[in-house]
Enzyme design. Structure first.
Site, mmCIF file in Angstrom:
data_model
loop_
_atom_site.group_PDB
_atom_site.id
_atom_site.type_symbol
_atom_site.label_atom_id
_atom_site.label_comp_id
_atom_site.label_asym_id
_atom_site.label_seq_id
_atom_site.Cartn_x
_atom_site.Cartn_y
_atom_site.Cartn_z
ATOM 1 N N HIS A 19 0.407 -1.412 0.174
ATOM 2 C CA HIS A 19 0.273 -0.191 0.208
ATOM 3 C C HIS A 19 0.587 1.466 0.245
ATOM 4 C CE1 HIS A 19 1.356 0.452 4.529
ATOM 5 N NE2 HIS A 19 0.474 -0.762 4.398
ATOM 6 N N GLU A 107 -3.280 -6.937 6.837
ATOM 7 C CA GLU A 107 -2.171 -6.659 7.854
ATOM 8 C C GLU A 107 -1.808 -7.641 9.149
ATOM 9 O OE1 GLU A 107 0.957 -5.687 8.248
ATOM 10 O OE2 GLU A 107 1.143 -4.041 8.099
#
Length: 316
Positions: A19, A107
């Site tokens: 990201h 994550e």
């Protein structure tokens, strides 16, 4: 060589993308009041995502085939979904086969709201304990992430084998996985069968960094098809890991790399024709090729004091 039919079924590339810059990347105090999955991109992070999409398109368009398509997998976190939105601006609607939100590539869970002072101590403890096996309080270890990434890969291969992703029959399908730094490292570790020791050597990708796994001429995926040796070194790959990637770039699908030291005799220390030094050193740290280990009192079997290998057998 791969037939055109088998090549069309398998993606030409699996592209991993971290990201863009998030608010938590520039101000870690955000994690103490905002849930991790709700952390936004910064404006600069969104611009990174737009530039990343253009770079991904340039990578794909280097091939002569003009019927290429993309299919996206994305972590459900806000920062990854916003990154996907920026990347997507590089592609017309007809180029995008689909998007799937995939929680298993989220994550690593560091706990719930994260106090900066506590997390500083926790991360120092993790560095001493080892990044792969250390489990954050109320969170996950990298080993936990490994387990769910393994599950994701099983689903991914079923989708590929059943041709669920390439309904257009494109000869150039590209899977783009928008995820997180540790998840990307674990994904590569799982795919290429790297050891936990090798994982510890890897550097975390920067925001919007790209890792391109591309089909080689024989049908194996390799990082060395697109990336240079210097890039692989910068990511923390050892010379042995790089040599394996270069081998994969031309290897026939299903072929076994007999020179891959981590897959066989490097785990043992009793083969006279393969000393512990040289190409096979480093699996359990640097090993002196003259070291014979402690001899057991009953059979002479070798054992190691550091806890890595235990070959001593009890008397029968």
């Amino acid at each position: 060589m791969m037939t055109e039919e088998s090549r069309a079924r398998r993606p030409t590339r699996i592209i991993l993308v971290r990201h863009g810059q998030s608010e938590g990347n520039v101000d870690e105090s955000k994690y103490s009041s905002v849930a991790d999955y709700k952390i936004h991109l910064t404006e600069g992070g969104f611009q990174q995502a737009i530039a990343c999409g253009q770079e991904v398109r340039r990578i794909i368009e280097r091939d002569v085939r003009d019927d290429w398509k993309v299919y996206f997998y994305v972590s459900p976190y806000k920062r990854t979904r916003c990154t996907l939105r920026g990347i997507g601006r590089a592609f017309e609607k007809e180029r995008i086969l689909g998007v799937r939100e995939e929680p298993r590539i989220r994550e690593q869970d560091f706990g719930n709201f994260q106090c900066m002072e506590v997390m500083k101590v926790v991360k120092e403890t993790r560095d001493r304990f080892g990044r792969f096996f250390y489990r954050f309080p109320e969170g996950e270890s990298a080993a936990d992430v490994f387990d769910r990434v393994t599950s994701f890969l099983e689903s991914l291969w079923r989708d590929i084998d059943m041709n669920r992703l390439n309904r257009s029959k494109s000869s150039d399908l590209n899977l783009i996985i928008v995820s997180h730094g540790l998840t990307m490292r674990v994904f590569l570790m799982r795919w290429f069968k790297w050891t936990t020791e090798q994982f510890e050597l890897l550097n975390n990708p920067q925001n919007c960094d790209i890792r391109v796994m591309q089909l080689g001429s024989g049908g194996e995926y390799s990082l060395a098809v697109h990336h240079s040796r210097q890039e692989l070194e910068n990511w923390g790959l050892t010379p042995e890991m790089i040599a394996d990637q270069e081998w994969r770039a031309t290897a026939m699908r299903g072929q076994w790399n007999d020179d891959w030291p981590w897959s066989g005799r490097a785990f043992f220390d009793h083969f006279e024709d393969e000393p512990l030094g040289g190409a096979h050193s480093g699996v359990f740290g640097d090993v002196d090729s003259d070291y014979k280990g402690e001899q057991s009192e009953w059979t002479g079997d070798t054992t190691c004091e550091n806890g890595d290998i235990h070959l001593r057998m009890p008397p029968i």
